[in-house]
Scaffold this motif. Structure first.
Motif, PDB file in Angstrom:
ATOM      1  N   VAL A  24      50.759  42.099  42.548  1.00  0.00           N
ATOM      2  CA  VAL A  24      49.438  41.750  42.015  1.00  0.00           C
ATOM      3  C   VAL A  24      48.410  42.810  42.373  1.00  0.00           C
ATOM      4  CG1 VAL A  24      49.810  39.284  41.868  1.00  0.00           C
ATOM      5  CG2 VAL A  24      48.903  40.241  43.964  1.00  0.00           C
ATOM      6  N   VAL A  25      48.591  43.469  43.493  1.00  0.00           N
ATOM      7  CA  VAL A  25      47.616  44.495  43.854  1.00  0.00           C
ATOM      8  C   VAL A  25      47.786  45.729  42.956  1.00  0.00           C
ATOM      9  CG1 VAL A  25      47.028  46.155  45.628  1.00  0.00           C
ATOM     10  CG2 VAL A  25      47.184  43.757  46.194  1.00  0.00           C
ATOM     11  N   ILE A  26      49.039  46.101  42.692  1.00  0.00           N
ATOM     12  CA  ILE A  26      49.256  47.239  41.788  1.00  0.00           C
ATOM     13  C   ILE A  26      48.780  46.885  40.392  1.00  0.00           C
ATOM     14  CG2 ILE A  26      51.013  48.656  40.652  1.00  0.00           C
ATOM     15  CD1 ILE A  26      52.597  48.690  43.188  1.00  0.00           C
ATOM     16  N   GLY A  27      49.103  45.679  39.936  1.00  0.00           N
ATOM     17  CA  GLY A  27      48.746  45.295  38.577  1.00  0.00           C
ATOM     18  C   GLY A  27      47.279  45.009  38.417  1.00  0.00           C
ATOM     19  N   GLY A  28      46.631  44.598  39.476  1.00  0.00           N
ATOM     20  CA  GLY A  28      45.228  44.194  39.404  1.00  0.00           C
ATOM     21  C   GLY A  28      45.153  42.685  39.585  1.00  0.00           C
ATOM     22  N   LEU A  29      44.438  42.250  40.630  1.00  0.00           N
ATOM     23  CA  LEU A  29      44.342  40.817  40.889  1.00  0.00           C
ATOM     24  C   LEU A  29      43.698  40.122  39.701  1.00  0.00           C
ATOM     25  CD1 LEU A  29      43.274  40.787  44.617  1.00  0.00           C
ATOM     26  CD2 LEU A  29      45.203  39.559  43.659  1.00  0.00           C
ATOM     27  N   GLY A  30      44.318  39.067  39.212  1.00  0.00           N
ATOM     28  CA  GLY A  30      43.740  38.309  38.110  1.00  0.00           C
ATOM     29  C   GLY A  30      44.254  38.736  36.741  1.00  0.00           C
ATOM     30  N   SER A  31      45.047  39.794  36.669  1.00  0.00           N
ATOM     31  CA  SER A  31      45.527  40.256  35.372  1.00  0.00           C
ATOM     32  C   SER A  31      47.002  39.906  35.187  1.00  0.00           C
ATOM     33  CB  SER A  31      45.331  41.767  35.254  1.00  0.00           C
ATOM     34  OG  SER A  31      46.124  42.279  34.208  1.00  0.00           O
ATOM     35  N   VAL A  32      47.308  39.080  34.162  1.00  0.00           N
ATOM     36  CA  VAL A  32      48.697  38.695  33.912  1.00  0.00           C
ATOM     37  C   VAL A  32      49.522  39.854  33.342  1.00  0.00           C
ATOM     38  CG1 VAL A  32      50.184  37.112  32.631  1.00  0.00           C
ATOM     39  CG2 VAL A  32      48.102  36.264  33.711  1.00  0.00           C
TER      40      VAL A  32
END
Lengths: 632, 259
Positions: free
Chosen positions: A232-240
């Motif tokens: 989730v940190v790599i992807g961006g918190l809150g982004s599915v």
């Protein structure tokens, strides 16, 4: 070539479960701003419940139905936890929610042990997907191919849910501005509960789908939660979609990392995360956060140095502690020494968290580095204890210099995650660099010099070092440096506008905290006579966090009390009951709900309530004016 | 060329939006210059460029002849630029006096000291600054519980702590009661004239602007459309159309206005 393809496919199939769990965590964070530590526990519960159901009801309907029902059951458990626990602490600092969900994680670990026993369980194969197909001359399990297809399918369904339904629109609106959504008349409570239930459902599904692939064990929760945090940190918190891309990235890195760099396969993923966070601090698909929540440690009641009486009381307490060896046995002394070591460790983290406003989730890295530093001195340089205690912490200092430089570029949750990533890197190195660190076997026979080898002498030595350490940290709080650090924490804007270099100031604070953690680590090495990778593992970091929060984040030295209470409780429970985690977890949950300001914070509140109100405040005047107006 | 602050052709755009374009002006020591204009005109962007928070795309900002573009806010501050913010920025976990003390410690390069009690440092100097803005009675109060008007006064004390040559005040009286506004600006003007500080401020309260400013500039859509003495600007028909409006002005009421 074929081999690489198969490896890539295997990576993709692992990505499916990782994505499911990570998307759930991401959705929950996006809407509720809660980092749900218990997400791994729900993943594990999903696997265990699915195991029981599919074990009992065979056949395709039994298997797939069992998985679905298992996820529903777990998501109901999650919804109950949201309603009974999280609802009570939404207004507490966000770290408290993390602490509460950590308490739940501990409880679930023992509950799983109680219900399903300690053995690893082997689930049934998925009906219709038991075989394998030939792909370029290599056999690929059909179940893996099913999982590979499932990931994008769930991504698509989630997209439809968020963009095609009224509920989804509300959730997206709440992600951007939940207060506004509440002002528009949406029942926030049920929106939150349903979001949490959905997130937990996804976690449970991720776990349940694992049973045909791997055994079900109770180490599942911690191993997945760390990977999920990374995703989730790599992807961006809150982004599915971010969670999807990052899950694929991380899984492929794992699949190929083990081929290319078998020695440091575990480090690779965390290195990638560190690079992403430094280049794009809000993740690949995330958005920079608008106004950050108030930093940890922000207290409305200004801190004051101790009065003369309070100093006397503290001196008395130290003297009383020093008298302990006169009547306590060896066991009590060694336990007390361990508690003291953790007092210093917790105090160093407390300094970073409350004065610096920087909540580190990986503070054990510097604690462990200090321990290894001392061990290296003894093992490779043949240094005596005195020298090792001086030089050992320097390794903690060096780690803090290096890692801290990157970490202070971030703030809030992202700072926490980057510190976690660096701690994991340090752990991986300790674990995998067997030639130097001994790997899992650790380093043994790190014994104190003869004069300090008795439990009494080592207790006194530790007490002396810890008392000085805590004293120095407290002095720093009230020094000009401490004032500048608090200024940077309180208002980044104002502090830069009065000439304070926020990053440098916080970097130095990070180094100070890391060094004192290193001192504590070096002491632990000599107390135990050994050093293990677990000294810098996540549970040790979390222990530190719990001690700080338990003591009180708004206090000057609450961590001292927090460390004593927590460590004593943990050791005592461990010796008295098989269910120590259950009780410890429940205690943490209760304390968080009952004393959101920590033990010391609660006592201070009590003291201020008992004191008569101050006279020079504006309030009495205002009351007079109001009275006069009423009389007219 | 001897101006305290010399701004030339300052420009900033975000994507395709030109927030500020080609703004030039000068400010002499001891003078009070007001920057007014509708919301979104680019006033705050101008301020943020002046103290180094935003880097302009083009132009120059010279403080006593020296270019300061490219310096971070803390370096601009070190050169003697004090600032207050539109939304107050103080240190809520400290007392009122500690807020000023930490600023003084920074000014005297003492913030790296790790020994000594900071609460005892520069106490008298902090008290003097607080007395100057009328906050000495509240020195011991936690800054987090101050009323908004008092926070604005504390901000002024903080902004004065580094003996600034230039004071930037972004809506210094917003959110204050009418009497407080006039008092605060009168105080600022007195201090500025006495110490020879140049003051640049933005403000929506025209009582404050026309009573205290030596000169007024009007910004609209990123461009300066008028400048001059308060009287000249008030009579400017373009300014009236864009910003001031008709018939709503304090000093103008008695003269009536043709709508």
């Amino acid at each position: 070539m074929e081999f690489l393809l198969v490896q890539a496919l295997s990576g993709l199939s692992s990505a499916a479960s990782l994505f499911l769990v990570a998307s759930g965590l991401s959705i929950i964070f996006g809407v509720m701003r809660i980092v749900n530590f218990a997400h791994g526990a729900f993943y594990m519960l999903g696997a265990y419940v699915a195991f029981t159901l599919t074990d009992r009801f065979s056949g395709p309907l039994g298997f797939w139905g069992g998985i679905l029902v298992a996820c529903l059951i777990v998501s109901v458990v999650g919804a109950l936890m949201e309603m009974l626990l999280l609802r009570r602490i939404y207004h507490a600092p966000e770290l408290f929610q993390l602490l509460a969900t950590f308490g739940v994680t501990l409880m679930v670990q023992d509950i799983v042990l109680l219900i399903w026993g300690p053995e690893d369980l082997m689930g049934p194969r998925a009906p219709g997907f038991t075989g394998a197909i030939e792909l370029l001359g290599r056999r690929v399990p059909t179940y893996d191919l099913l999982l590979i297809g499932l990931g994008p399918l769930v991504l698509g369904l989630l997209w439809l849910l968020f963009h095609g339904t009224r509920w989804g629109v509300l959730v997206r609106a709440a992600t951007q501005d939940r207060d506004m959504v509440a002002a528009l008349g949406v029942n926030q409570k049920w929106l939150f509960t349903s979001v949490f239930a959905l997130g937990v459902f996804l976690a449970a599904l991720g776990g349940a789908l694992q049973i045909p692939r791997t055994t079900v064990s109770h180490a599942m929760d911690l191993s997945i939660i760390v990977e999920v945090f990374v995703v989730v940190v790599i992807g961006g918190l809150g982004s599915v979609p971010g969670a999807f891309v990052a899950a694929v990235l991380v899984s492929e890195l794992n699949a190929f990392g083990i081929l290319v760099l078998p020695k440091i396969s575990m480090v690779v993923v965390f290195l990638v995360m560190a690079v992403v966070l430094v280049v794009r601090p809000w993740g690949l698909f995330g958005k920079p956060e608008g106004t950050p929540r108030a930093a940890a440690g922000l207290s409305i009641r200004p801190w004051k140095p101790m009065s003369g009486v309070e100093r006397m009381l503290v001196a008395l307490a130290v003297v009383a502690a020093a008298a302990l060896p006169l009547f306590a046995g060896n066991y009590v002394l060694s336990v007390s020494t361990e508690i003291l070591v953790f007092v210093l460790f917790a105090a160093s983290l407390h300094f970073l968290m409350t004065v610096g406003g920087l909540a580190s989730f990986g503070h054990a890295a510097y604690f462990g580095l200090g321990a290894y530093g001392a061990a290296f001195m003894v093992k490779y340089l043949g240094a005596p204890m005195e020298l090792a205690l001086l030089a050992g912490p320097l390794l903690g200092l060096a780690g803090a210099v290096l890692f801290g430089w990157f970490c202070v570029r971030l703030s809030g949750v992202y700072f926490a995650m980057l510190t976690l990533a660096f701690a994991q890197i340090a752990w991986s190195v300790a674990f995998q660099w067997v030639e130097v660190t001994g790997g899992d076997n650790g380093m043994l026979s790190i014994w104190p010099s003869s004069w300090a080898s008795s439990p009494q002498a080592f207790f006194w030595l530790t007490l002396g070092i810890v008392a000085v350490g805590v004293g120095v940290l407290r002095m720093l709080v009230f020094s000009p440096f401490g004032f500048g650090l608090r200024a940077a924490r309180d208002s980044s804007l104002r502090s830069e506008a009065i000439g304070i270099n926020r990053k440098s100031t916080q970097w130095v604070a990070f180094i100070v905290a890391g060094t004192f953690a290193g001192v504590a680590g070096s002491l632990l090495a000599f107390l135990k006579g050994s050093v293990f990778p677990e000294n810098l593992a996540i549970p040790t970091s979390v222990d530190g966090l719990v001690m700080v929060l338990l003591g009180g984040i708004e206090t000057v030295s609450g961590a001292v009390i927090g460390a004593i209470v927590y460590k004593a409780l943990a050791i005592w429970l461990m010796s008295k009951t098989e269910l120590s985690k259950l009780i410890l977890g429940a205690t943490i949950v209760l304390l968080v709900v009952a004393f959101p300001k920590g033990i010391v914070g609660f006592l201070e509140d009590l003291r201020h309530r008992l004191k008569p109100p101050r006279q020079n405040g504006a309030k009495p005047e205002a009351a007079l004016v109001a009275k006069a107006e009423a009389a007219e | 060329m001897n101006a305290l602050l010399q701004v030339e052709k300052l420009a900033k755009s975000y994507g395709g939006v030109h927030a500020v374009r080609g703004v030039s002006f000068a400010l002499e020591a001891g003078k009070i210059l007001a920057l007014i204009g509708p919301n979104g005109a680019g006033k705050s962007t101008c301020f943020n460029m002046l103290n180094g928070q935003i880097r302009p795309n083009a132009g120059s900002i010279r403080l006593e002849g020296q270019e300061i573009i490219g310096l971070p806010p803390r370096a601009v501050w070190r050169r003697g630029v004090g600032r207050t913010f539109q939304i107050t920025a103080t240190f809520p976990s400290m007392t009122v006096r500690e807020n000023v003390q930490v600023t003084l410690l920074s000014f005297h390069h003492r913030l790296w000291a790790m020994v000594g009690y900071a609460g005892a440092a520069y106490r008298d100097e902090a008290n003097r600054l607080l007395a100057l803005v009328g906050m000495e009675q509240q020195a011991e109060r936690p800054c987090g519980e101050l009323a908004y008007g008092d926070l604005k006064r504390l901000e002024l004390a903080i902004a004065l702590a580094n003996n600034p040559r230039l004071l930037l005040m972004d809506e210094p009286t917003a959110g204050m009661a009418p009497k407080e506004r006039v008092d605060l600006m009168r105080l600022t003007a007195d201090i500025a004239r006495e110490k020879g500080i140049g003051v640049l401020f933005t403000e929506h309260d025209m009582d404050v602007v026309f009573e205290h400013a030596d000169a007024v500039m009007v910004l609209n859509r990123g461009e300066l459309i008028a400048r001059g003495t308060p009287e000249e600007v008030r009579r400017d028909p373009q300014v009236r159309a864009i910003y001031l409006g008709e018939g709503l002005l304090y000093h103008d009421k008695d003269q009536g206005s043709a709508a």
